[in-house]
Design a protein around this motif. Sequence first.
Motif, PDB file in Angstrom:
ATOM      1  N   LYS A 173       0.832  -1.199   0.000  1.00 16.80           N
ATOM      2  CA  LYS A 173       0.000   0.000   0.000  1.00 16.80           C
ATOM      3  C   LYS A 173       0.871   1.256   0.000  1.00 16.80           C
ATOM      4  O   LYS A 173       0.591   2.219  -0.723  1.00 16.80           O
ATOM      5  CB  LYS A 173      -0.930   0.001   1.213  1.00 16.80           C
ATOM      6  CG  LYS A 173      -1.877   1.165   1.248  1.00 16.80           C
ATOM      7  CD  LYS A 173      -2.830   1.063   2.418  1.00 16.80           C
ATOM      8  CE  LYS A 173      -3.768   2.260   2.448  1.00 16.80           C
ATOM      9  NZ  LYS A 173      -4.733   2.167   3.541  1.00 16.80           N
ATOM     10  N   LYS A 174       1.931   1.237   0.787  1.00 15.97           N
ATOM     11  CA  LYS A 174       2.835   2.385   0.854  1.00 15.97           C
ATOM     12  C   LYS A 174       3.497   2.630  -0.505  1.00 15.97           C
ATOM     13  O   LYS A 174       3.606   3.769  -0.954  1.00 15.97           O
ATOM     14  CB  LYS A 174       3.897   2.148   1.932  1.00 15.97           C
ATOM     15  CG  LYS A 174       4.794   3.319   2.175  1.00 15.97           C
ATOM     16  CD  LYS A 174       5.733   3.060   3.336  1.00 15.97           C
ATOM     17  CE  LYS A 174       6.630   4.259   3.579  1.00 15.97           C
ATOM     18  NZ  LYS A 174       7.534   4.024   4.705  1.00 15.97           N
ATOM     19  N   VAL A 175       3.914   1.569  -1.167  1.00 12.41           N
ATOM     20  CA  VAL A 175       4.523   1.696  -2.492  1.00 12.41           C
ATOM     21  C   VAL A 175       3.518   2.297  -3.475  1.00 12.41           C
ATOM     22  O   VAL A 175       3.854   3.164  -4.281  1.00 12.41           O
ATOM     23  CB  VAL A 175       5.027   0.323  -3.005  1.00 12.41           C
ATOM     24  CG1 VAL A 175       5.357   0.362  -4.487  1.00 12.41           C
ATOM     25  CG2 VAL A 175       6.241  -0.121  -2.203  1.00 12.41           C
ATOM     26  N   LEU A 176       2.273   1.842  -3.397  1.00 16.96           N
ATOM     27  CA  LEU A 176       1.246   2.326  -4.326  1.00 16.96           C
ATOM     28  C   LEU A 176       0.902   3.799  -4.121  1.00 16.96           C
ATOM     29  O   LEU A 176       0.305   4.427  -4.992  1.00 16.96           O
ATOM     30  CB  LEU A 176      -0.009   1.470  -4.218  1.00 16.96           C
ATOM     31  CG  LEU A 176       0.128   0.058  -4.773  1.00 16.96           C
ATOM     32  CD1 LEU A 176      -1.079  -0.785  -4.407  1.00 16.96           C
ATOM     33  CD2 LEU A 176       0.341   0.083  -6.280  1.00 16.96           C
ATOM     34  N   THR A 177       1.276   4.357  -2.971  1.00 20.84           N
ATOM     35  CA  THR A 177       1.008   5.774  -2.711  1.00 20.84           C
ATOM     36  C   THR A 177       2.201   6.670  -3.030  1.00 20.84           C
ATOM     37  O   THR A 177       2.097   7.885  -2.879  1.00 20.84           O
ATOM     38  CB  THR A 177       0.576   6.003  -1.244  1.00 20.84           C
ATOM     39  OG1 THR A 177       1.635   5.625  -0.380  1.00 20.84           O
ATOM     40  CG2 THR A 177      -0.692   5.249  -0.909  1.00 20.84           C
ATOM     41  N   THR A 178       3.293   6.091  -3.478  1.00 21.09           N
ATOM     42  CA  THR A 178       4.460   6.892  -3.845  1.00 21.09           C
ATOM     43  C   THR A 178       4.172   7.629  -5.155  1.00 21.09           C
ATOM     44  O   THR A 178       3.304   7.213  -5.934  1.00 21.09           O
ATOM     45  CB  THR A 178       5.719   6.024  -4.019  1.00 21.09           C
ATOM     46  OG1 THR A 178       5.499   5.099  -5.086  1.00 21.09           O
ATOM     47  CG2 THR A 178       6.082   5.290  -2.740  1.00 21.09           C
ATOM     48  N   THR A 211       5.587   7.603  -7.891  1.00 17.57           N
ATOM     49  CA  THR A 211       5.750   6.740  -9.054  1.00 17.57           C
ATOM     50  C   THR A 211       4.454   6.018  -9.424  1.00 17.57           C
ATOM     51  O   THR A 211       4.159   5.840 -10.598  1.00 17.57           O
ATOM     52  CB  THR A 211       6.861   5.689  -8.788  1.00 17.57           C
ATOM     53  OG1 THR A 211       8.060   6.369  -8.447  1.00 17.57           O
ATOM     54  CG2 THR A 211       7.089   4.793  -9.980  1.00 17.57           C
ATOM     55  N   PHE A 212       3.691   5.609  -8.435  1.00 18.45           N
ATOM     56  CA  PHE A 212       2.506   4.784  -8.667  1.00 18.45           C
ATOM     57  C   PHE A 212       1.181   5.491  -8.370  1.00 18.45           C
ATOM     58  O   PHE A 212       0.130   5.014  -8.780  1.00 18.45           O
ATOM     59  CB  PHE A 212       2.585   3.514  -7.810  1.00 18.45           C
ATOM     60  CG  PHE A 212       3.723   2.614  -8.170  1.00 18.45           C
ATOM     61  CD1 PHE A 212       3.633   1.743  -9.236  1.00 18.45           C
ATOM     62  CD2 PHE A 212       4.901   2.645  -7.444  1.00 18.45           C
ATOM     63  CE1 PHE A 212       4.680   0.906  -9.575  1.00 18.45           C
ATOM     64  CE2 PHE A 212       5.959   1.815  -7.762  1.00 18.45           C
ATOM     65  CZ  PHE A 212       5.852   0.945  -8.847  1.00 18.45           C
ATOM     66  N   ARG A 213       1.213   6.594  -7.657  1.00 16.14           N
ATOM     67  CA  ARG A 213      -0.017   7.216  -7.158  1.00 16.14           C
ATOM     68  C   ARG A 213      -1.025   7.557  -8.258  1.00 16.14           C
ATOM     69  O   ARG A 213      -2.212   7.280  -8.129  1.00 16.14           O
ATOM     70  CB  ARG A 213       0.293   8.453  -6.342  1.00 16.14           C
ATOM     71  CG  ARG A 213      -0.947   9.050  -5.702  1.00 16.14           C
ATOM     72  CD  ARG A 213      -0.589  10.067  -4.642  1.00 16.14           C
ATOM     73  NE  ARG A 213      -1.764  10.667  -4.058  1.00 16.14           N
ATOM     74  CZ  ARG A 213      -2.601  10.068  -3.224  1.00 16.14           C
ATOM     75  NH1 ARG A 213      -2.392   8.817  -2.880  1.00 16.14           N
ATOM     76  NH2 ARG A 213      -3.652  10.699  -2.733  1.00 16.14           N
ATOM     77  N   LYS A 214      -0.570   8.163  -9.338  1.00 12.02           N
ATOM     78  CA  LYS A 214      -1.491   8.569 -10.410  1.00 12.02           C
ATOM     79  C   LYS A 214      -2.264   7.367 -10.957  1.00 12.02           C
ATOM     80  O   LYS A 214      -3.481   7.429 -11.131  1.00 12.02           O
ATOM     81  CB  LYS A 214      -0.721   9.272 -11.521  1.00 12.02           C
ATOM     82  CG  LYS A 214      -1.594   9.839 -12.603  1.00 12.02           C
ATOM     83  CD  LYS A 214      -0.773  10.601 -13.625  1.00 12.02           C
ATOM     84  CE  LYS A 214      -1.663  11.146 -14.722  1.00 12.02           C
ATOM     85  NZ  LYS A 214      -0.889  11.866 -15.740  1.00 12.02           N
ATOM     86  N   GLU A 215      -1.561   6.284 -11.219  1.00 12.60           N
ATOM     87  CA  GLU A 215      -2.221   5.070 -11.728  1.00 12.60           C
ATOM     88  C   GLU A 215      -3.156   4.466 -10.679  1.00 12.60           C
ATOM     89  O   GLU A 215      -4.230   3.978 -11.003  1.00 12.60           O
ATOM     90  CB  GLU A 215      -1.183   4.027 -12.134  1.00 12.60           C
ATOM     91  CG  GLU A 215      -0.455   4.339 -13.421  1.00 12.60           C
ATOM     92  CD  GLU A 215       0.584   3.277 -13.692  1.00 12.60           C
ATOM     93  OE1 GLU A 215       0.205   2.215 -14.228  1.00 12.60           O
ATOM     94  OE2 GLU A 215       1.761   3.504 -13.340  1.00 12.60           O
ATOM     95  N   LEU A 220      -8.195   2.643  -6.846  1.00 14.59           N
ATOM     96  CA  LEU A 220      -7.716   1.966  -5.648  1.00 14.59           C
ATOM     97  C   LEU A 220      -7.662   2.895  -4.448  1.00 14.59           C
ATOM     98  O   LEU A 220      -7.643   2.440  -3.315  1.00 14.59           O
ATOM     99  CB  LEU A 220      -6.334   1.360  -5.887  1.00 14.59           C
ATOM    100  CG  LEU A 220      -6.274   0.228  -6.899  1.00 14.59           C
ATOM    101  CD1 LEU A 220      -4.839  -0.242  -7.071  1.00 14.59           C
ATOM    102  CD2 LEU A 220      -7.160  -0.934  -6.471  1.00 14.59           C
ATOM    103  N   MET A 221      -7.592   4.207  -4.716  1.00 13.90           N
ATOM    104  CA  MET A 221      -7.576   5.196  -3.645  1.00 13.90           C
ATOM    105  C   MET A 221      -8.006   6.532  -4.199  1.00 13.90           C
ATOM    106  O   MET A 221      -8.034   6.730  -5.404  1.00 13.90           O
ATOM    107  CB  MET A 221      -6.197   5.288  -2.997  1.00 13.90           C
ATOM    108  CG  MET A 221      -5.111   5.794  -3.892  1.00 13.90           C
ATOM    109  SD  MET A 221      -3.495   6.019  -3.144  1.00 13.90           S
ATOM    110  CE  MET A 221      -3.469   4.845  -1.853  1.00 13.90           C
TER     111      MET A 221
END
Length: 84
Positions: free
Chosen positions: A65-70, A72-76, A82-83
């Motif tokens: 989850k933390k990686v997905l909020t960086t 690099t990944f947040r826009k996608e 997902l958020m």
Amino acid sequence: LSELMERDELARLIDRALTVLPRPAHSLLIDRYVSDLSLEEIAARRGVREETATVQLHRSRLALKKVLTTPTFRKETVALGLMD
């Protein structure tokens, strides 16, 4: 068709995010959600108690989850719903 494309995009996003995680977290999430192993099986493979495997899985999900909020990944992540 659009649902299949969205699932494919989501799978690619998760796959890329998993590569950023430390190897133990990556393999634990793969064992649980791709290989569909039970916590009992995961614990046995790792030589730990089931409770320990449960904690490790929880921490691995938090790391993902933390990686997905960086950046690099947040826009996608947001684009795929997902958020917020």
